[in-house]
Every structure is written in C-alpha cells, then in structure tokens.
Design a protein around this motif. Structure first.
Motif: not given
Length: 449
Positions: A342-356
C-alpha cells in the motif's frame, strides 16, 4: 455512554524494534526481571486490558542468508522466552492480562494446553495465547526442516492444533475436582474424559493433567491477514490484532472479520479487534512530530532492509534495491507485506527507500499532544475501525509511562476508558463470554461444513 476503548500493550521480550534500543530514554536492562516488573506495574496502574509479547523461534537470516544484520543492528533479536517473562510480570500484577506468542508449527497440543492452562490457573484467569503458524524459514531450520511448509499446510496444522488443544482443556468438567476430605474423594472420574484426537498433523490421547482453566480457554489472539488466516481468526480468535496503513483499510478489515465470524455461527460482538497504535507524545503536536523525526533519523539503512526481509521472509538482496518493489507471491507476515505494498504504490519508492522507511516505520502512527491522540482514537472508533488499540512502544519503559501519565487520563476524562477493572479475568474485562465446555465441537463442525 461513549463506546469504551480497550487497550493492549505490545512489547518485546527484548529490545523494541530496529531502533528502540537507540532511543536516549530506552532502558538497556531487558535481560533482567526488574525491567519487566516495572513495565507490568505501569500497565496495571493505567488499567490496560493486557500485555502482549510477540515472538519468533529463530535469529533472523532473511537478508543475505546471514544473521549478522540482526545482531549488528538489533532487528528482531534478542527474543527471550515470553512465558518466562510473563511469569515475572504476573508476580507484580493482579488484573493485567498476559498474552504469549506460541507457534502451532513447533509446539504440540499437549504442551500448549498444559502450559497455558497452568498459567491461566496461577494467574486466576489472565492467560492469553497469540496463535501464530511461524513465518521464518529460519524457524523451520531450528526444528529439523529445510523451510517452512506452504501457508495452507501451516494453517491446516493450526486447525488441528486448536481442535486438539481445546479438547484437552475440555477434557475436565468445570466441577470435576471436589477435594472432599471427609469422604476421601479427590475428584469425579466420570467428569474427566479421554480425548483420543487423531489428525493428519497431530494426535493426542489425553486427558490433560490440568483441570479446566478459569477462563474456559485462555484468551485466544490472532493476527492473520491472508484469506486463510482471516478464516482461521474468524473461527477461533477472541481478539484480532491488525496493522493497517489507513483508516479505510482498517474499517474494511474489521467489517470483513465480523462478517466471517457470523458465517461461522459466532456473535461478531464476541470478536474484539485491536488496531496497532504507535503513540509519540509531546506537549504540542509540533514537539511530538520533532520527536518522531528524531527517532526515524536513528535508522541505519541496512537495519531497515533487515527488518523488512525478516517480516516478509524474503531475501531482498536478490532484487534490484534501486528498483520498484516486485510482486512477491509467498511472504511471511501477510499483514506487514500488504502495508508495504500500500505504501509502495502510493509513494513509488524503491526497495532501498522502502527499507529505510520500514526501519523507521511504527505501526499505526499516532503523533501529537495527548488531546490529539485521543481525538484520533475517537475518530477510528467512530468509523468502526476498531474495538480498541494495541499500543506499541517506541522504547521501553518510558513510552508506556508517558502514555499512562498523559493519554489515559484524557481517555478517562472523556468517559472512553475505565477507571477500575470491571472483572477478575481478562475475558471479563474485555466483555467476552467464558466458552462453555465443548465449544470446540461447534467450531470444528463449522470447519467441516
């Protein structure tokens, strides 16, 4: 009268999360009994319903196949035995419910029934069991298996474990033990029965060596978010713990769980849903946000990736860390993965950014002054998202002390939370009925039907 809010405290038997141990007010003494006694006293004085300890049976190895990140950054370790810790907490409390996480994958029904039944007796009806099927391949490897069975097989075993365990608790009538010194009769043999349960995954003869628990069954807690997990929780759980990225998803989840419970012939009002709420307090909203941002700044990037890999049970190093989050078919904790998606779809973050982000992520963020926090809790309750909250501490024990000192009085002032415990057992305080003997039969028949 306003709808009463139920409060549970989510706390590790160890340091809190990836960064909680780094907080300037965190007590490093989590290996000692006094640490847990102090927390227990705070929670009981604040009239919390229960304390809840998560657990896993391994050192995390999901990031790069190594336990090094878990130790280096404190993601998911150490984890002390939750039953031992709850025993320490029981000694300094009289009303606080005490719930341990125990896996159906790596415990047998007789051990579960005996341990939890005993704990319910010695605490006079305060035992709780958070039922998990395990979510880490590293857990399987500690018990002689190369990897976890598929989710459907884990839940099939869990169904049998619950059927067998509840039958063991029911192997004694409530009034089987009489201890008549004049006649010399200790108990009625005709009120105790064999179990003789034989399933595909587990079997047990019984009867249990422990009389029927004060609560009938210890409080049953579950947090399954997959379709199979939701059905399991709807059939068995008294309390469901959920973690949602938005109010809308929380409302939808609660509606779904209540509908599933009704389909299994249960009263939906006998199913309590507690939403995760990580509370960060300040005298003002701005001060609270500054505290939250300072806490997030403590996250090491690899610590965040390690925590994410641990929860989804997937080695993220095999993907492009600077690319988008891929679709992952089989994950460890489904609820956490859905939040991440849900967060990834909303923000278009990379895996690394999602990890942070995930390393700094606190479930169900509620950030602000006490009035702001209570306003938000009222909003969630009014929307039908929850029956209460699983309050998660950023660090221990100070975060719970702050909540008890500032949020609980505001809840009480508005008539939203008790000033005294209503009952003796945890079920009574949650407004839940005591299961009748042979309750398991109805649930087993619903499963077969």
């Amino acid at each position: 009268m306003s709808q009463q809010i139920h409060l549970a405290a989510f706390m590790n038997a160890g340091p809190m999360g990836t960064t909680g141990w780094r907080h300037k007010d965190a007590d490093p003494g989590f290996l000692g009994a006094n640490y847990y006694r102090r927390v227990a006293k705070v929670l009981e004085a604040a009239k919390f319903d229960l304390a809840f300890i998560p657990d896993a049976l391994s050192m995390p190895r999901s990031l790069g196949g190594s336990f090094r990140p878990a130790i280096e950054y404190g993601s998911g370790t150490p984890r002390l035995d939750p039953m031992t810790i709850l025993g320490v907490m029981a000694g300094v409390t009289e009303h606080l419910g005490l719930a341990a996480t125990l896996s159906t994958g790596y415990h047998e029904p007789y051990n579960l029934a005996r341990t939890l039944g005993t704990f319910d007796h010695v605490t006079e009806g305060r035992a709780g069991w958070n039922i998990v099927t395990s979510f880490q391949d590293a857990e399987a490897q500690n018990f002689g298996e190369p990897r976890l069975p598929p989710r459907d097989a884990r839940y099939a075993r869990a169904e049998e474990v619950l059927e067998a365990t509840t039958q063991l608790w029911d192997s004694w009538d409530d009034n089987a033990l009489i201890q008549d010194k004049d006649s010399g009769i200790f108990g009625h043999p005709d009120k105790v029965r064999s179990v003789d349960y034989k399933g595909q995954y587990v079997s047990t003869q019984g009867p249990l060596s422990v009389p029927r628990p004060p609560q009938g069954y210890p409080l049953l807690i579950q947090a399954g978010a997959s379709p199979r997990g939701r059905d399991f929780a709807a059939r068995w759980a008294d309390v469901i713990f959920s973690s949602n990225e938005s109010l809308e998803s929380a409302v939808a989840f609660r509606q779904d769980m209540r509908a599933r419970a009704a389909r299994f012939g249960r009263d939906p009002d006998q199913l309590k849903l507690l939403c995760a709420a990580t509370v960060v307090l300040g005298e003002t909203d701005a001060e609270a946000m500054a505290k939250h941002e300072a806490f997030a700044d403590l996250v090491h990037p690899l610590a965040g990736l390690s925590r994410l890999a641990y929860h989804v049970n997937v080695d993220l190093t095999k993907y492009d860390l600077d690319g988008p989050l891929p679709d992952i078919e089989e994950v460890g904790v489904q609820g956490h993965y859905e939040e991440v998606v849900e967060y990834a779809r909303r923000t278009n973050k990379t895996v690394r950014e999602i990890g942070r982000w995930y390393g700094a992520r606190t479930e169900g963020n509620m950030i602000g002054a006490p009035r702001t926090i209570v306003d938000e809790m009222e909003r969630w309750m009014a929307a039908g998202a929850a029956d209460g909250f699983m309050v998660q501490a950023t660090h221990l024990p100070a975060a719970f002390e702050d909540f008890a000192a500032h949020v609980v009085p505001e809840l009480q002032r508005r008539g939203l939370f008790r000033t005294e415990y209503e009952g003796r057992t945890t079920r009574e305080n949650l407004g839940l009925k005591r299961p009748a003997r042979d309750e398991w039969m109805n649930r087993a028949q619903k499963r077969e039907g």
